[in-house]
Design a protein around this motif. Sequence first.
Motif, PDB file in Angstrom:
ATOM      1  N   MET A 123       0.835  -1.200   0.000  1.00 15.75           N
ATOM      2  CA  MET A 123       0.000   0.000   0.000  1.00 15.75           C
ATOM      3  C   MET A 123       0.878   1.262   0.000  1.00 15.75           C
ATOM      4  SD  MET A 123      -3.114  -0.670  -0.115  1.00 15.75           S
ATOM      5  CE  MET A 123      -3.469  -2.283  -0.722  1.00 15.75           C
ATOM      6  N   ILE A 124       0.379   2.326  -0.586  1.00 21.86           N
ATOM      7  CA  ILE A 124       1.161   3.566  -0.652  1.00 21.86           C
ATOM      8  C   ILE A 124       0.484   4.631   0.215  1.00 21.86           C
ATOM      9  CG2 ILE A 124       1.966   5.424  -2.154  1.00 21.86           C
ATOM     10  CD1 ILE A 124       1.881   3.298  -4.415  1.00 21.86           C
ATOM     11  N   SER A 125       1.290   5.287   1.070  1.00 18.53           N
ATOM     12  CA  SER A 125       0.750   6.350   1.928  1.00 18.53           C
ATOM     13  C   SER A 125       1.423   7.674   1.610  1.00 18.53           C
ATOM     14  CB  SER A 125       1.031   6.043   3.400  1.00 18.53           C
ATOM     15  OG  SER A 125       0.460   4.829   3.769  1.00 18.53           O
ATOM     16  N   ILE A 126       0.585   8.699   1.507  1.00 21.24           N
ATOM     17  CA  ILE A 126       1.081  10.066   1.351  1.00 21.24           C
ATOM     18  C   ILE A 126       0.635  10.822   2.599  1.00 21.24           C
ATOM     19  CG2 ILE A 126       1.047  12.147  -0.094  1.00 21.24           C
ATOM     20  CD1 ILE A 126       1.552   9.949  -2.024  1.00 21.24           C
ATOM     21  N   ALA A 127       1.579  11.408   3.316  1.00 18.11           N
ATOM     22  CA  ALA A 127       1.255  12.156   4.545  1.00 18.11           C
ATOM     23  C   ALA A 127       1.271  13.640   4.244  1.00 18.11           C
ATOM     24  CB  ALA A 127       2.293  11.828   5.620  1.00 18.11           C
ATOM     25  N   ILE A 128       0.187  14.323   4.607  1.00 19.89           N
ATOM     26  CA  ILE A 128       0.143  15.784   4.400  1.00 19.89           C
ATOM     27  C   ILE A 128      -0.173  16.444   5.740  1.00 19.89           C
ATOM     28  CG2 ILE A 128      -0.908  17.686   3.125  1.00 19.89           C
ATOM     29  CD1 ILE A 128      -0.927  15.993   0.732  1.00 19.89           C
ATOM     30  N   ASP A 129       0.807  17.110   6.292  1.00 18.92           N
ATOM     31  CA  ASP A 129       0.629  17.783   7.583  1.00 18.92           C
ATOM     32  C   ASP A 129       0.725  19.290   7.408  1.00 18.92           C
ATOM     33  OD1 ASP A 129       0.454  15.572   9.553  1.00 18.92           O
ATOM     34  OD2 ASP A 129       2.441  15.046   8.774  1.00 18.92           O
ATOM     35  N   GLY A 130       0.297  20.003   8.465  1.00 19.31           N
ATOM     36  CA  GLY A 130       0.414  21.456   8.432  1.00 19.31           C
ATOM     37  C   GLY A 130      -0.570  22.082   9.394  1.00 19.31           C
ATOM     38  N   PRO A 131      -0.442  23.388   9.609  1.00 22.84           N
ATOM     39  CA  PRO A 131      -1.282  24.076  10.589  1.00 22.84           C
ATOM     40  C   PRO A 131      -2.719  24.303  10.109  1.00 22.84           C
ATOM     41  CG  PRO A 131       0.121  25.653   9.479  1.00 22.84           C
ATOM     42  CD  PRO A 131       0.514  24.298   8.959  1.00 22.84           C
ATOM     43  N   PHE A 181      -5.789   6.419  21.447  1.00 20.82           N
ATOM     44  CA  PHE A 181      -7.073   5.850  21.048  1.00 20.82           C
ATOM     45  C   PHE A 181      -7.246   5.919  19.516  1.00 20.82           C
ATOM     46  CE2 PHE A 181     -11.673   6.640  20.266  1.00 20.82           C
ATOM     47  CZ  PHE A 181     -12.207   5.479  20.809  1.00 20.82           C
ATOM     48  N   LEU A 182      -6.765   7.016  18.915  1.00 20.27           N
ATOM     49  CA  LEU A 182      -6.972   7.210  17.476  1.00 20.27           C
ATOM     50  C   LEU A 182      -5.850   6.640  16.609  1.00 20.27           C
ATOM     51  CD1 LEU A 182      -8.442  10.832  17.432  1.00 20.27           C
ATOM     52  CD2 LEU A 182      -9.661   8.684  17.025  1.00 20.27           C
ATOM     53  N   LEU A 183      -4.727   6.304  17.235  1.00 19.46           N
ATOM     54  CA  LEU A 183      -3.547   5.911  16.461  1.00 19.46           C
ATOM     55  C   LEU A 183      -3.802   4.667  15.601  1.00 19.46           C
ATOM     56  CD1 LEU A 183      -0.654   6.717  15.910  1.00 19.46           C
ATOM     57  CD2 LEU A 183       0.068   5.301  17.840  1.00 19.46           C
ATOM     58  N   ASN A 184      -4.317   3.604  16.207  1.00 18.28           N
ATOM     59  CA  ASN A 184      -4.516   2.361  15.447  1.00 18.28           C
ATOM     60  C   ASN A 184      -5.580   2.499  14.377  1.00 18.28           C
ATOM     61  OD1 ASN A 184      -2.498   0.911  16.540  1.00 18.28           O
ATOM     62  ND2 ASN A 184      -3.742   0.027  18.182  1.00 18.28           N
ATOM     63  N   LEU A 185      -6.622   3.259  14.702  1.00 16.40           N
ATOM     64  CA  LEU A 185      -7.669   3.505  13.710  1.00 16.40           C
ATOM     65  C   LEU A 185      -7.039   4.089  12.434  1.00 16.40           C
ATOM     66  CD1 LEU A 185     -10.685   3.920  12.888  1.00 16.40           C
ATOM     67  CD2 LEU A 185     -10.603   6.109  14.059  1.00 16.40           C
ATOM     68  N   GLN A 186      -6.171   5.090  12.625  1.00 17.18           N
ATOM     69  CA  GLN A 186      -5.544   5.747  11.481  1.00 17.18           C
ATOM     70  C   GLN A 186      -4.596   4.788  10.753  1.00 17.18           C
ATOM     71  OE1 GLN A 186      -4.408  10.058  12.688  1.00 17.18           O
ATOM     72  NE2 GLN A 186      -4.775   8.993  14.600  1.00 17.18           N
ATOM     73  N   ARG A 187      -3.785   4.068  11.529  1.00 17.52           N
ATOM     74  CA  ARG A 187      -2.814   3.157  10.902  1.00 17.52           C
ATOM     75  C   ARG A 187      -3.510   2.029  10.153  1.00 17.52           C
ATOM     76  NH1 ARG A 187       1.800   2.915  15.604  1.00 17.52           N
ATOM     77  NH2 ARG A 187       2.826   4.840  14.960  1.00 17.52           N
ATOM     78  N   ASN A 188      -4.609   1.521  10.723  1.00 22.13           N
ATOM     79  CA  ASN A 188      -5.302   0.403  10.083  1.00 22.13           C
ATOM     80  C   ASN A 188      -5.865   0.796   8.716  1.00 22.13           C
ATOM     81  OD1 ASN A 188      -4.685  -1.363  12.061  1.00 22.13           O
ATOM     82  ND2 ASN A 188      -6.589  -1.070  13.214  1.00 22.13           N
ATOM     83  N   ILE A 189      -6.319   2.030   8.597  1.00 19.68           N
ATOM     84  CA  ILE A 189      -6.858   2.472   7.300  1.00 19.68           C
ATOM     85  C   ILE A 189      -5.749   2.413   6.247  1.00 19.68           C
ATOM     86  CG2 ILE A 189      -7.918   4.382   6.031  1.00 19.68           C
ATOM     87  CD1 ILE A 189      -8.999   5.375   8.773  1.00 19.68           C
ATOM     88  N   ALA A 190      -4.544   2.851   6.663  1.00 22.21           N
ATOM     89  CA  ALA A 190      -3.427   2.897   5.712  1.00 22.21           C
ATOM     90  C   ALA A 190      -2.859   1.503   5.423  1.00 22.21           C
ATOM     91  CB  ALA A 190      -2.332   3.807   6.257  1.00 22.21           C
ATOM     92  N   LEU A 191      -3.161   0.534   6.280  1.00 29.68           N
ATOM     93  CA  LEU A 191      -2.680  -0.834   6.047  1.00 29.68           C
ATOM     94  C   LEU A 191      -3.395  -1.487   4.876  1.00 29.68           C
ATOM     95  CD1 LEU A 191      -2.321  -2.674   9.490  1.00 29.68           C
ATOM     96  CD2 LEU A 191      -0.542  -2.148   7.810  1.00 29.68           C
ATOM     97  N   THR A 192      -4.663  -1.076   4.683  1.00 28.06           N
ATOM     98  CA  THR A 192      -5.470  -1.774   3.681  1.00 28.06           C
ATOM     99  C   THR A 192      -5.889  -0.886   2.497  1.00 28.06           C
ATOM    100  OG1 THR A 192      -7.312  -1.321   5.181  1.00 28.06           O
ATOM    101  CG2 THR A 192      -6.440  -3.555   5.211  1.00 28.06           C
ATOM    102  N   ASN A 193      -5.412   0.356   2.487  1.00 33.07           N
ATOM    103  CA  ASN A 193      -5.790   1.270   1.397  1.00 33.07           C
ATOM    104  C   ASN A 193      -4.587   2.130   1.000  1.00 33.07           C
ATOM    105  OD1 ASN A 193      -8.979   1.225   1.484  1.00 33.07           O
ATOM    106  ND2 ASN A 193      -8.301   1.397   3.600  1.00 33.07           N
ATOM    107  N   THR A 212       5.195  12.341  11.231  1.00 30.42           N
ATOM    108  CA  THR A 212       6.077  12.141  12.388  1.00 30.42           C
ATOM    109  C   THR A 212       5.688  10.918  13.213  1.00 30.42           C
ATOM    110  OG1 THR A 212       4.691  13.712  13.589  1.00 30.42           O
ATOM    111  CG2 THR A 212       6.779  14.558  12.714  1.00 30.42           C
ATOM    112  N   VAL A 213       4.387  10.662  13.397  1.00 28.41           N
ATOM    113  CA  VAL A 213       3.959   9.626  14.346  1.00 28.41           C
ATOM    114  C   VAL A 213       3.087   8.539  13.698  1.00 28.41           C
ATOM    115  CG1 VAL A 213       2.636   9.189  16.469  1.00 28.41           C
ATOM    116  CG2 VAL A 213       4.005  11.271  16.268  1.00 28.41           C
ATOM    117  N   VAL A 214       2.050   8.954  12.995  1.00 32.26           N
ATOM    118  CA  VAL A 214       1.053   7.974  12.529  1.00 32.26           C
ATOM    119  C   VAL A 214       1.633   7.083  11.431  1.00 32.26           C
ATOM    120  CG1 VAL A 214      -1.259   7.667  11.537  1.00 32.26           C
ATOM    121  CG2 VAL A 214      -0.840   9.517  13.168  1.00 32.26           C
TER     122      VAL A 214
END
Length: 225
Positions: free
Chosen positions: A1-9, A105-117, A128-130
């Motif tokens: 799977m490919i993940s693109i992270a976009i962070d910012g204020p 609490f939210l960390l695994n929810l976010q990571r799991n989405i990226a595991l399968t999509n 930095t973290v997720v």
Amino acid sequence: MISIAIDGPAGVGKSTVSKAIAKKLGFIYVDTGAFYRAIALFAVKNNIDEDNIRLYLQQISIEPKFENNLQSLYLNGEDITNQLRFEKISIMASRISAVPEVRDFLLNLQRNIALTNNVVMDGRDIGTVVLPHAAVKIFLTATTEKRAKRRYNEMIDKGEPADYNEILHNIIKRDSSDSIRKVAPLKPADDSVIIDTSEYNLKESIECVLSIINKKLKTSAKFNL
Ligand code: DC
């Protein structure tokens, strides 16, 4: 799977840019701010403050659904997608996002989405973290004044009442609390590409981000656009 992270204020245009990029790539767009907002909505509705929200997390279930690459969000079975963008919720989301138990609490929810999509995921701590191994990490910035002006124009366009000085004040407050919190503060990952969009319009911002993604993915030979 490919993940693109976009962070910012706050107010930099992450969600608009990320949505457009996800559509272009055929990836799903994941708005992680909405997850914090969902917990904030629960807190506001039940009159719970940020000091006590950790005691209620086991009563909260958050389920994102993705259709046509877009996210809708269910809180304990109720579709709350349209209840999340109010100023009261923004302020509470910033407060509860500093609570370590909420972030866990939210960390695994976010990571799991990226595991399968394949995802374009936007937030504050994605690079930095997720998703520290995301294929591409972008950090969008713009001056506080430009961000406040964009938000002001957006509200005026929607016919909502808007006060520029109040918006500017709220952006400065949220930037400060998002950046100084101890857990997962807002900051660019060491291997992110920082893009200052102060002088760009939306189209230019999207083109700039896409060209960086294109280059990165080509050189890493993981994906052929
Ligand atoms: O992106 P947004 O404005 O919808 O985010 C709402 C709040 O949630 C914001 O003040 C910071 C917090 N947040 C966070 O701490 N980490 C994320 N990955 C996303 C949002």
